[in-house]
Motif scaffolding. Structure first.
Motif, PDB file in Angstrom:
ATOM      1  N   SER A 143     -52.723  46.302 -17.561  1.00 44.02           N
ATOM      2  CA  SER A 143     -52.800  47.595 -18.248  1.00 44.02           C
ATOM      3  C   SER A 143     -53.159  48.677 -17.223  1.00 44.02           C
ATOM      4  N   GLU A 151     -56.921  53.050 -13.299  1.00 42.54           N
ATOM      5  CA  GLU A 151     -57.542  54.338 -13.624  1.00 42.54           C
ATOM      6  C   GLU A 151     -59.029  54.330 -13.266  1.00 42.54           C
ATOM      7  N   THR A 155     -60.725  42.809 -19.563  1.00 44.18           N
ATOM      8  CA  THR A 155     -59.510  43.569 -19.817  1.00 44.18           C
ATOM      9  C   THR A 155     -58.328  42.900 -19.138  1.00 44.18           C
ATOM     10  N   LYS A 176     -55.728  50.595 -17.356  1.00 48.77           N
ATOM     11  CA  LYS A 176     -57.180  50.804 -17.296  1.00 48.77           C
ATOM     12  C   LYS A 176     -57.815  50.451 -15.943  1.00 48.77           C
TER      13      LYS A 176
END
Length: 114
Positions: free
Chosen positions: A19, A24, A15, A21
């Motif tokens: 971002s 999180e 990834t 993500k």
């Protein structure tokens, strides 16, 4: 992006670290990966948690995945930050060559299955 099995009970995802993500997942490491195979009329759901790897192993594995990507596959990490406004005049790389350095935002998420 699914990039293969790390072992019998863990798989790797790649990834963009810019971002939301990765941040999180630090707060809530539970994940579910779903694959839909329409021709086979099958769906697979895999549940697990993002694992924390020792720093040396994480770096080795990031390098290994980076080297295995095609130049076109690496190009995604040369694009602008996810969610940032797009400059309509900007050009995106179609390829990043084999000698392109591993970007800091190229992240590996290893998921251990439940």
């Amino acid at each position: 992006m699914f990039r293969g099995w790390a072992d019998a009970v863990a798989f790797d995802l790649l990834t963009d670290g810019r971002s939301a993500k990765p941040a999180e997942l630090l707060q809530q490491p539970a994940v579910e990966q779903c694959w839909l195979l329409p021709k086979a009329r099958s769906q697979f759901r895999l549940r697990g948690e993002v694992l924390t790897l020792p720093a040396f192993l994480e770096q080795e594995e990031r390098q290994r995945h980076w080297r295995r990507l095609t130049p076109g596959g690496r190009a995604l990490w040369g694009w602008p930050e996810p969610g940032a406004p797009l400059d309509p005049t900007a050009s995106f790389p179609a390829e990043l060559t084999d000698n392109t350095q591993l970007p800091e935002h190229f992240r590996l998420l290893r998921v251990g299955l439940e």
